[in-house]
Write a protein that holds these residues in place. Structure first.
Motif, PDB file in Angstrom:
ATOM      1  N   PRO A   2     -45.633 -18.487  44.144  1.00 48.36           N
ATOM      2  CA  PRO A   2     -46.633 -19.393  43.560  1.00 48.36           C
ATOM      3  C   PRO A   2     -47.487 -18.686  42.513  1.00 48.36           C
ATOM      4  O   PRO A   2     -47.568 -17.459  42.474  1.00 48.36           O
ATOM      5  CB  PRO A   2     -47.479 -19.776  44.773  1.00 48.36           C
ATOM      6  CG  PRO A   2     -47.433 -18.550  45.633  1.00 48.36           C
ATOM      7  CD  PRO A   2     -46.043 -17.981  45.462  1.00 48.36           C
ATOM      8  N   SER A   3     -48.128 -19.491  41.674  1.00 50.81           N
ATOM      9  CA  SER A   3     -49.095 -18.974  40.703  1.00 50.81           C
ATOM     10  C   SER A   3     -50.501 -19.219  41.234  1.00 50.81           C
ATOM     11  O   SER A   3     -50.791 -20.321  41.729  1.00 50.81           O
ATOM     12  CB  SER A   3     -48.933 -19.668  39.355  1.00 50.81           C
ATOM     13  OG  SER A   3     -47.641 -19.428  38.822  1.00 50.81           O
ATOM     14  N   PRO A   4     -51.389 -18.251  41.125  1.00 55.31           N
ATOM     15  CA  PRO A   4     -52.768 -18.421  41.635  1.00 55.31           C
ATOM     16  C   PRO A   4     -53.650 -19.123  40.613  1.00 55.31           C
ATOM     17  O   PRO A   4     -54.584 -18.557  40.072  1.00 55.31           O
ATOM     18  CB  PRO A   4     -53.210 -16.979  41.874  1.00 55.31           C
ATOM     19  CG  PRO A   4     -52.494 -16.199  40.814  1.00 55.31           C
ATOM     20  CD  PRO A   4     -51.171 -16.877  40.614  1.00 55.31           C
ATOM     21  N   THR A   5     -53.325 -20.390  40.352  1.00 61.97           N
ATOM     22  CA  THR A   5     -54.031 -21.117  39.295  1.00 61.97           C
ATOM     23  C   THR A   5     -54.744 -22.362  39.809  1.00 61.97           C
ATOM     24  O   THR A   5     -55.029 -23.275  39.039  1.00 61.97           O
ATOM     25  CB  THR A   5     -53.045 -21.524  38.184  1.00 61.97           C
ATOM     26  OG1 THR A   5     -51.956 -22.259  38.767  1.00 61.97           O
ATOM     27  CG2 THR A   5     -52.489 -20.307  37.473  1.00 61.97           C
TER      28      THR A   5
ATOM     29  N   ALA B 100     -42.293 -23.225  50.693  1.00 64.23           N
ATOM     30  CA  ALA B 100     -42.529 -22.013  51.474  1.00 64.23           C
ATOM     31  C   ALA B 100     -41.961 -22.171  52.878  1.00 64.23           C
ATOM     32  O   ALA B 100     -41.321 -21.256  53.418  1.00 64.23           O
ATOM     33  CB  ALA B 100     -44.023 -21.710  51.528  1.00 64.23           C
ATOM     34  N   LEU B 101     -42.183 -23.335  53.503  1.00 66.22           N
ATOM     35  CA  LEU B 101     -41.684 -23.580  54.847  1.00 66.22           C
ATOM     36  C   LEU B 101     -40.156 -23.550  54.897  1.00 66.22           C
ATOM     37  O   LEU B 101     -39.563 -23.017  55.841  1.00 66.22           O
ATOM     38  CB  LEU B 101     -42.204 -24.919  55.372  1.00 66.22           C
ATOM     39  CG  LEU B 101     -43.682 -24.968  55.733  1.00 66.22           C
ATOM     40  CD1 LEU B 101     -44.136 -26.411  55.933  1.00 66.22           C
ATOM     41  CD2 LEU B 101     -43.954 -24.144  56.994  1.00 66.22           C
ATOM     42  N   HIS B 102     -39.526 -24.140  53.889  1.00 66.61           N
ATOM     43  CA  HIS B 102     -38.063 -24.130  53.856  1.00 66.61           C
ATOM     44  C   HIS B 102     -37.530 -22.698  53.790  1.00 66.61           C
ATOM     45  O   HIS B 102     -36.588 -22.334  54.504  1.00 66.61           O
ATOM     46  CB  HIS B 102     -37.567 -24.928  52.649  1.00 66.61           C
ATOM     47  CG  HIS B 102     -37.692 -26.406  52.825  1.00 66.61           C
ATOM     48  ND1 HIS B 102     -37.460 -27.314  51.800  1.00 66.61           N
ATOM     49  CD2 HIS B 102     -38.025 -27.162  53.905  1.00 66.61           C
ATOM     50  CE1 HIS B 102     -37.637 -28.543  52.249  1.00 66.61           C
ATOM     51  NE2 HIS B 102     -37.979 -28.478  53.520  1.00 66.61           N
ATOM     52  N   ASN B 103     -38.124 -21.888  52.932  1.00 68.30           N
ATOM     53  CA  ASN B 103     -37.685 -20.496  52.814  1.00 68.30           C
ATOM     54  C   ASN B 103     -37.948 -19.718  54.093  1.00 68.30           C
ATOM     55  O   ASN B 103     -37.134 -18.893  54.520  1.00 68.30           O
ATOM     56  CB  ASN B 103     -38.384 -19.835  51.622  1.00 68.30           C
ATOM     57  CG  ASN B 103     -37.781 -20.234  50.294  1.00 68.30           C
ATOM     58  OD1 ASN B 103     -36.741 -19.711  49.897  1.00 68.30           O
ATOM     59  ND2 ASN B 103     -38.418 -21.163  49.596  1.00 68.30           N
TER      60      ASN B 103
ATOM     61  N   ARG C  18     -44.316 -13.452  46.450  1.00 65.44           N
ATOM     62  CA  ARG C  18     -44.674 -12.859  45.163  1.00 65.44           C
ATOM     63  C   ARG C  18     -45.679 -13.765  44.466  1.00 65.44           C
ATOM     64  O   ARG C  18     -45.449 -14.969  44.336  1.00 65.44           O
ATOM     65  CB  ARG C  18     -43.436 -12.688  44.282  1.00 65.44           C
ATOM     66  CG  ARG C  18     -43.755 -12.042  42.937  1.00 65.44           C
ATOM     67  CD  ARG C  18     -42.499 -11.747  42.131  1.00 65.44           C
ATOM     68  NE  ARG C  18     -41.861 -12.937  41.597  1.00 65.44           N
ATOM     69  CZ  ARG C  18     -40.626 -13.310  41.875  1.00 65.44           C
ATOM     70  NH1 ARG C  18     -39.874 -12.605  42.723  1.00 65.44           N
ATOM     71  NH2 ARG C  18     -40.101 -14.403  41.335  1.00 65.44           N
ATOM     72  N   ILE C  19     -46.770 -13.202  44.032  1.00 69.46           N
ATOM     73  CA  ILE C  19     -47.796 -13.956  43.325  1.00 69.46           C
ATOM     74  C   ILE C  19     -47.559 -13.792  41.832  1.00 69.46           C
ATOM     75  O   ILE C  19     -47.652 -12.691  41.288  1.00 69.46           O
ATOM     76  CB  ILE C  19     -49.214 -13.459  43.693  1.00 69.46           C
ATOM     77  CG1 ILE C  19     -49.412 -13.466  45.218  1.00 69.46           C
ATOM     78  CG2 ILE C  19     -50.261 -14.310  42.991  1.00 69.46           C
ATOM     79  CD1 ILE C  19     -49.351 -14.828  45.845  1.00 69.46           C
TER      80      ILE C  19
ATOM     81  N   GLY D 150     -56.575 -17.647  48.746  1.00 69.21           N
ATOM     82  CA  GLY D 150     -56.335 -19.004  49.228  1.00 69.21           C
ATOM     83  C   GLY D 150     -54.878 -19.250  49.567  1.00 69.21           C
ATOM     84  O   GLY D 150     -54.561 -19.938  50.548  1.00 69.21           O
ATOM     85  N   ILE D 151     -53.969 -18.700  48.773  1.00 64.47           N
ATOM     86  CA  ILE D 151     -52.537 -18.843  49.033  1.00 64.47           C
ATOM     87  C   ILE D 151     -52.177 -18.179  50.355  1.00 64.47           C
ATOM     88  O   ILE D 151     -51.488 -18.757  51.198  1.00 64.47           O
ATOM     89  CB  ILE D 151     -51.714 -18.240  47.880  1.00 64.47           C
ATOM     90  CG1 ILE D 151     -51.857 -19.090  46.614  1.00 64.47           C
ATOM     91  CG2 ILE D 151     -50.242 -18.117  48.268  1.00 64.47           C
ATOM     92  CD1 ILE D 151     -51.274 -18.457  45.365  1.00 64.47           C
TER      93      ILE D 151
END
Length: 488
Positions: free
Chosen positions: A15-18, A29-32, A46-47, A62-63
């Motif tokens: 994900p991007s922290p935006t 994320a859950l699927h992975n 990985r951010i 937050g992520i």
């Protein structure tokens, strides 16, 4: 064995922290995570923080917090990270140099404005390959472009089968900007190669980028990962969920009183059917049950409707699965600080069946923590205006003054000494008492609430309601006397 030596497939979530943590990202994320667990693999976080203008450190926290809430924890041995994409700047630059040296990429000195002007003059769209054979080297303001080969690119997708892209529709795309910074597509591929990612499972919206990424994997001398693009999440209008239009922040649902187990259960079923669920007639499962059985074979390619009402229904079901102690602990963040926790624990199981969210709990039981109930005027008018209200209250007070204060006895006493005397069914007989002690017509089971409230307080409230009835009748009578007469 170190995590770097762990066998098995390697999945990633990047994900991007935006901003807020999107529910669509949470589902990916859950699927992975589920696939990593089921196949003995690794989950890499990985951010992608290279967009410095939009990134904030608090969003990175937050992520991580949001992932932990839905059960994806850094404490698990299969979890690696978080890694920062910005830390790979040197690797991104080296890959760009290799692509240029091999002839897979070339430099172009056209500005974006010049690209548009040429496209308009040619009656086309996008970049026309102007600098392909000019032999330019690196220089100020020059971008590095990938040389898209002729033919087609076939993406083998675990959800969609073989997807064919005509390379003629893909322009020579930019890898490195004029300021020397890598574009997302290059950084993304280089990071995946560096992390030895074997499987990329993500949302359908990323599918158009996949042929470019696959070309880069191959140009850098690596076999591409296994691709899987799960269906996009849509709203009731069948439009893709948008943070500008829809409620999509995972954190907001958490703050609204959605249980993590319910959110996980619901997100996992968006686009995936649990084997055997149709025969079972239920979609309610624990995370462990879904981890054991999740596979891409049962993921559909059709858009998945994010139905908030259905999420609430899932949440209610999961609330009802909680033990009494779990329920009390789960509700605690939504309770006023000055509430007696023991008293709440006594009443909580009696409202468990009625809760849709944890945040609903205070509204069902607040009358127990007030000096006097907040009277709902409509409930009072409807219930206390009946011809039997005063008699039911008076007889209930008399009957309850000496009754054993247990809910079973309180119910039996009303049935024996109040219902029979007034020829009423239980629902009507208990209504005046409920309004007197709670202030409203809807709430937890009355007799259980009376038991928790205690004899003295319950009788005090019933007597106060009886006095209020007398007072209102007196004032009504006086008003009739003053205002009586037929007029002209």
């Amino acid at each position: 064995m170190s995590s770097d030596d762990r066998p098995g497939p390697r999945f990633r979530f990047a994900p991007s922290p935006t901003g807020i943590f999107h529910v669509g990202g949470a589902r990916s994320a859950l699927h992975n995570w589920a696939l990593a667990h089921r196949h003995g693999g690794t989950f890499v976080l990985r951010i992608e923080d290279t967009d410095a203008a939009r990134n904030e450190a608090t969003w990175i926290d937050g992520i991580v917090d949001a992932l932990a809430w839905i059960g994806i924890s850094a404490d698990d041995e299969r979890f690696e990270g978080p890694f920062m994409q910005s830390a790979g700047a040197a690797a991104h630059g080296e890959a760009a140099d290799r692509l240029f040296a091999s002839g897979a990429a070339y430099y172009c000195d056209l500005s974006p404005e010049q690209v548009r002007e040429r496209a308009e003059a040619n009656g086309t769209t996008g970049y026309d390959g102007h600098s392909r054979d000019r032999g330019l080297g690196p220089g100020p303001g020059r971008v590095l472009r990938f040389r898209v080969p002729e033919g087609s690119t076939v993406v083998s997708d675990a959800v969609r089968g073989e997807v064919v892209f005509d390379n003629a529709t893909i322009e020579d795309f930019v890898l490195v900007r004029g300021d020397g910074s890598p574009v997302f597509v290059l950084a993304n591929v280089v990071d995946d190669i560096g992390s030895r990612i074997t499987d990329v499972v993500r949302g359908e919206e990323h599918l158009p980028n996949t042929p470019k990424q696959q070309m880069l994997w191959e140009a850098l001398g690596h076999s591409p990962p296994r691709w899987a693009h799960v269906p996009v999440l849509v709203n009731a209008e069948r439009k893709k969920l948008s943070k500008r239009r829809d409620k999509v922040a995972l954190e907001q649902y958490r703050d609204d009183g959605i249980l993590a187990d319910a959110m996980v259960n619901y997100l996992m079923t968006l686009g995936w059917t649990m084997p055997g669920s149709e025969e079972a007639g239920s979609e309610i499962y624990s995370f462990d049950e879904m981890l054991e059985r999740f596979s891409l074979d049962h993921v559909t390619s059709s858009p998945a409707f994010f139905d908030i009402d259905k999420l609430l229904a899932f949440n209610g079901e999961h609330i009802r699965r909680l033990s009494a102690d779990e329920l009390v602990a789960a509700c605690d963040p939504w309770l006023p600080a000055d509430w007696d926790r023991d008293r709440f624990a006594a009443i909580a199981p009696h409202v468990q069946q009625r809760l849709t969210t944890l945040a609903d709990a205070p509204g069902w039981v607040d009358f127990l923590f007030l000096d006097d109930p907040e009277i709902d005027d409509q409930a009072w008018s409807k219930t206390m205006s009946t011809e039997y209200a005063r008699g039911v209250l008076a007889d209930s007070i008399s009957a309850y003054e000496a009754a054993e204060w247990r809910h079973e006895v309180l119910k039996e006493t009303m049935e024996r000494e109040v219902m029979a005397a007034h020829g009423l069914k239980l629902g009507k007989a208990q209504a005046p008492v409920r309004v007197a002690v709670t202030g409203r017509t809807v709430g937890p089971p009355l007799f259980e609430a009376l038991e928790v409230m205690g004899r003295d307080e319950a009788l005090r409230r019933m007597r106060a309601a009886l006095l209020l009835l007398d007072d209102r009748d007196d004032r009504t009578g006086r008003a009739d006397e003053v205002g009586g007469g037929s007029g002209d």
